[in-house]
Design an enzyme around this catalytic site. Structure first.
Site, mmCIF file in Angstrom:
data_model
loop_
_atom_site.group_PDB
_atom_site.id
_atom_site.type_symbol
_atom_site.label_atom_id
_atom_site.label_comp_id
_atom_site.label_asym_id
_atom_site.label_seq_id
_atom_site.Cartn_x
_atom_site.Cartn_y
_atom_site.Cartn_z
ATOM 1 N N GLU A 41 0.825 -1.212 0.000
ATOM 2 C CA GLU A 41 0.000 0.000 0.000
ATOM 3 C C GLU A 41 0.859 1.262 0.000
ATOM 4 O O GLU A 41 0.528 2.244 -0.662
ATOM 5 C CB GLU A 41 -0.957 0.000 1.198
ATOM 6 C CG GLU A 41 -2.068 -1.024 1.108
ATOM 7 C CD GLU A 41 -2.966 -0.819 -0.109
ATOM 8 O OE1 GLU A 41 -2.973 0.287 -0.689
ATOM 9 O OE2 GLU A 41 -3.657 -1.780 -0.487
ATOM 10 N N TYR A 124 -6.498 6.688 3.899
ATOM 11 C CA TYR A 124 -6.694 5.614 2.920
ATOM 12 C C TYR A 124 -5.949 4.342 3.330
ATOM 13 O O TYR A 124 -6.515 3.243 3.361
ATOM 14 C CB TYR A 124 -6.218 6.037 1.515
ATOM 15 C CG TYR A 124 -5.978 4.814 0.670
ATOM 16 C CD1 TYR A 124 -7.039 4.135 0.106
ATOM 17 C CD2 TYR A 124 -4.690 4.279 0.528
ATOM 18 C CE1 TYR A 124 -6.844 2.965 -0.598
ATOM 19 C CE2 TYR A 124 -4.490 3.107 -0.177
ATOM 20 C CZ TYR A 124 -5.561 2.455 -0.736
ATOM 21 O OH TYR A 124 -5.367 1.289 -1.404
ATOM 22 N N ASP A 142 -9.736 5.526 -2.518
ATOM 23 C CA ASP A 142 -8.596 6.062 -3.259
ATOM 24 C C ASP A 142 -9.127 6.702 -4.541
ATOM 25 O O ASP A 142 -10.336 6.849 -4.711
ATOM 26 C CB ASP A 142 -7.593 4.949 -3.571
ATOM 27 C CG ASP A 142 -8.120 4.038 -4.654
ATOM 28 O OD1 ASP A 142 -9.343 3.870 -4.729
ATOM 29 O OD2 ASP A 142 -7.322 3.520 -5.446
ATOM 30 N N CYS A 194 -13.543 0.862 -15.394
ATOM 31 C CA CYS A 194 -14.041 2.228 -15.177
ATOM 32 C C CYS A 194 -12.854 3.193 -15.219
ATOM 33 O O CYS A 194 -12.523 3.869 -14.254
ATOM 34 C CB CYS A 194 -14.768 2.307 -13.832
ATOM 35 S SG CYS A 194 -15.783 3.783 -13.624
ATOM 36 N N CYS A 201 -17.821 0.447 -20.416
ATOM 37 C CA CYS A 201 -19.102 0.248 -19.737
ATOM 38 C C CYS A 201 -19.792 -1.042 -20.171
ATOM 39 O O CYS A 201 -20.552 -1.628 -19.399
ATOM 40 C CB CYS A 201 -20.012 1.450 -19.975
ATOM 41 S SG CYS A 201 -19.277 3.010 -19.412
#
Length: 347
Positions: A41, A124, A142, A194, A201
């Site tokens: 992370e 986050y 995020d 996305c 889509c």
DNA sequence: GACCCGTGGGC
DNA sequence: TGCCCAAGGGT
């Protein structure tokens, strides 16, 4: 919108299409080691998966546990981070590992509040660790999640002001179970489906609930406030050579490229000091210019070279044929390449 | 909230 | 080519 259906559809999609990544558990396996989740992370902050992979492999090989990292040589860790950028992350990484050793008995705390108090762990990252490594519910937001949520709800308030409201929307669709998978699913969706431009889509598991798709222009979300123009600065780096060694310094612990090994350089301003700003009165030769773009300014850096026989203060002579082991940030690595290319040409 | 802090990829 | 963007955090 059926809020529950969003998480259900997304998790079904995730079970079939999740990315296999070195820091992720295999499907059905127990949650991954908190140390590996934390390390990944931190590395992934503002950094792409492709860039992180080799660094993650190297770090986990050299330092398999947080204890190993806590006892690691600082300079070695900083050099291992070279090229990944945002070097405050590396400084905080060491500080965090030592704090986990000293204050938490060598184990990462399992709640957001205590994680938040550790260096380099913000809202986050604390939420991500809690959800992914400890299997607890947390609202993980995020840039991917912001994009997916802003489209799902056709939420038009521009970032960054929209952040608190977007977080509340993400809270609404976050399930009580599998919050870690849900967070990673949102990121996989944001990364591959996305996307910022030309979202796919037709392939999206959430298309039936997407308000922006109904409007017809999902790619316009999220809205963003206008940003400032990027100034251009000029400067000079000095390649000082003696007996197949080059003079390297270490930059101050804070600020730009803080704590990293570097070539000596003058100030970076509107005016290039050139020879006038040189660290010694030598005969300088121009090896060319390297251009580099930082987050908030662009830089044209002239490379001046010289041979020197006396000692210099405040640095070290580094063997030129091992320059790649010096852990130079990309800017200085490129300046070094320029100097070396110029040097080969002289022969 | 504004600003600082790297780098590489995509278009 | 120049601009946008990225699994943000610190101050």
């Amino acid at each position: 919108m059926r809020v529950d259906a969003v998480a259900e559809n997304l998790l079904i999609w995730y079970d079939a299409h999740r990315r296999r990544l070195p820091w992720r558990a295999e499907p059905g396996a127990p949650a991954p080691d908190p140390y590996r989740v934390w390390l990944s992370e931190i590395m992934l902050q503002q950094t792409t998966v492709a860039a992180v992979k080799p660094y993650f492999d190297r770090f986990t090989t050299c330092w398999p546990t947080v204890t190993d990292l806590a006892f690691a040589d600082e300079a070695e860790v900083m050099s291992s981070w070279a090229g990944l950028g945002y070097y405050a992350r590396a400084r905080n990484l060491i500080a965090c590992a030592r704090a986990v050793m000293r204050d938490h008995g060598g184990s990462f705390p399992n709640n957001e509040e205590e994680l938040r108090s550790l260096p380099g762990i913000g809202e986050y990252t604390a939420a991500a660790i809690v959800a992914i490594a400890f299997g607890r519910r947390a609202v993980v937001v995020d840039a991917n999640v912001e994009r997916v949520a802003s489209r799902l709800f056709a939420f038009a308030e521009p970032l960054p002001a929209a952040r608190p409201a977007l977080r509340r929307l993400v809270d609404r669709i976050t399930p009580n179970e599998r919050a870690g998978d849900f967070a990673q699913a949102m990121m996989d969706l944001g990364s591959g489906i996305c996307t910022v431009r030309s979202p796919k889509c037709m392939l999206c598991a959430l298309s039936s609930d997407c308000a922006a798709l109904v409007q017809g222009s999902p790619e316009t979300y999220p809205m963003k406030a206008a940003r400032r123009a990027k100034p251009r600065r000029r400067g000079t780096v000095y390649w000082i050579e003696r007996d197949d060694h080059v003079w390297l310094i270490r930059r101050p612990g804070k600020g730009l490229l803080g704590g990293m090994r570097a070539l000596p350089s003058g100030p970076w301003t509107d005016e290039d000091p050139g020879v006038a700003g040189a660290p010694m009165p030598a005969c300088w030769s121009d090896a060319g210019t390297v251009s580099h773009v930082f987050t908030h300014f662009a830089l044209d850096l002239r490379v001046l070279t010289t041979r020197w026989t006396a000692d210099v203060a405040g640095g070290e002579w580094w063997p030129i044929d091992q320059i790649e082991q010096a852990g130079l940030p990309t800017l200085f690595a490129r300046a070094a390449s320029r100097a070396i290319a110029d040097r080969e040409q002289e022969r």
